[in-house]
Scaffold this motif. Structure first.
Motif, PDB file in Angstrom:
ATOM      1  N   LYS A  15      58.378  45.955 -14.094  1.00 13.23           N
ATOM      2  CA  LYS A  15      57.999  47.305 -14.254  1.00 13.23           C
ATOM      3  C   LYS A  15      58.834  48.090 -13.309  1.00 13.23           C
ATOM      4  CE  LYS A  15      53.398  47.353 -16.211  1.00 13.23           C
ATOM      5  NZ  LYS A  15      51.982  47.720 -16.073  1.00 13.23           N
ATOM      6  N   THR A  16      58.889  47.691 -12.103  1.00 11.67           N
ATOM      7  CA  THR A  16      59.737  48.457 -11.051  1.00 11.67           C
ATOM      8  C   THR A  16      61.205  48.434 -11.308  1.00 11.67           C
ATOM      9  OG1 THR A  16      59.645  46.722  -9.518  1.00 11.67           O
ATOM     10  CG2 THR A  16      58.098  48.104  -9.092  1.00 11.67           C
TER      11      THR A  16
ATOM     12  N   ARG B 231      54.988  40.714 -14.048  1.00  9.50           N
ATOM     13  CA  ARG B 231      54.915  41.994 -14.917  1.00  9.50           C
ATOM     14  C   ARG B 231      55.251  43.049 -13.848  1.00  9.50           C
ATOM     15  NH1 ARG B 231      50.125  42.526 -19.067  1.00  9.50           N
ATOM     16  NH2 ARG B 231      51.350  40.906 -20.003  1.00  9.50           N
ATOM     17  N   GLU B 232      54.587  43.373 -12.866  1.00 11.36           N
ATOM     18  CA  GLU B 232      54.838  44.476 -11.586  1.00 11.36           C
ATOM     19  C   GLU B 232      56.156  44.618 -11.352  1.00 11.36           C
ATOM     20  OE1 GLU B 232      52.733  46.937 -11.424  1.00 11.36           O
ATOM     21  OE2 GLU B 232      51.593  46.048 -13.105  1.00 11.36           O
TER      22      GLU B 232
ATOM     23  N   TRP C 265      62.527  48.140 -14.302  1.00 12.05           N
ATOM     24  CA  TRP C 265      62.713  48.671 -15.605  1.00 12.05           C
ATOM     25  C   TRP C 265      62.836  50.263 -15.472  1.00 12.05           C
ATOM     26  CZ3 TRP C 265      63.354  45.682 -19.762  1.00 12.05           C
ATOM     27  CH2 TRP C 265      63.583  46.225 -21.063  1.00 12.05           C
ATOM     28  N   ARG C 266      62.083  50.739 -14.405  1.00 15.97           N
ATOM     29  CA  ARG C 266      62.020  52.102 -14.113  1.00 15.97           C
ATOM     30  C   ARG C 266      63.098  52.571 -13.599  1.00 15.97           C
ATOM     31  NH1 ARG C 266      56.236  51.571 -11.846  1.00 15.97           N
ATOM     32  NH2 ARG C 266      54.979  51.286 -13.675  1.00 15.97           N
TER      33      ARG C 266
END
Length: 69
Positions: free
Chosen positions: A63-64, A59-60, A66-67
């Motif tokens: 997230k990186t 997940r983390e 995706w940003r």
């Protein structure tokens, strides 16, 4: 004056299939009848391939990635 009809919604049917090669295929079918197929891969490996640098949980990592976009 003619009124132009607006599109209403965008539907995709989704199914998954196991191919003869043992891989999972995710297939989308549009309302107009076109098909798009994708091969399922491990999410963590896909995150690595897409630029996640740190080895965190999946997940983390996503997230990186995706940003960045």
């Amino acid at each position: 004056m003619a009124t132009k009809l607006k599109r209403r919604g965008f539907n995709l049917d989704v199914k998954s299939f196991v191919g003869n090669d043992g891989r999972n295929y995710i297939v989308f079918r549009s309302t107009r009848g076109s098909y798009h197929a994708f091969v399922e891969v491990e999410a963590k490996q896909a995150a690595r391939e897409c630029g996640a640098a740190a080895e965190k949980n999946t997940r983390e990592m996503w997230k990186t990635v995706w940003r960045k976009t």
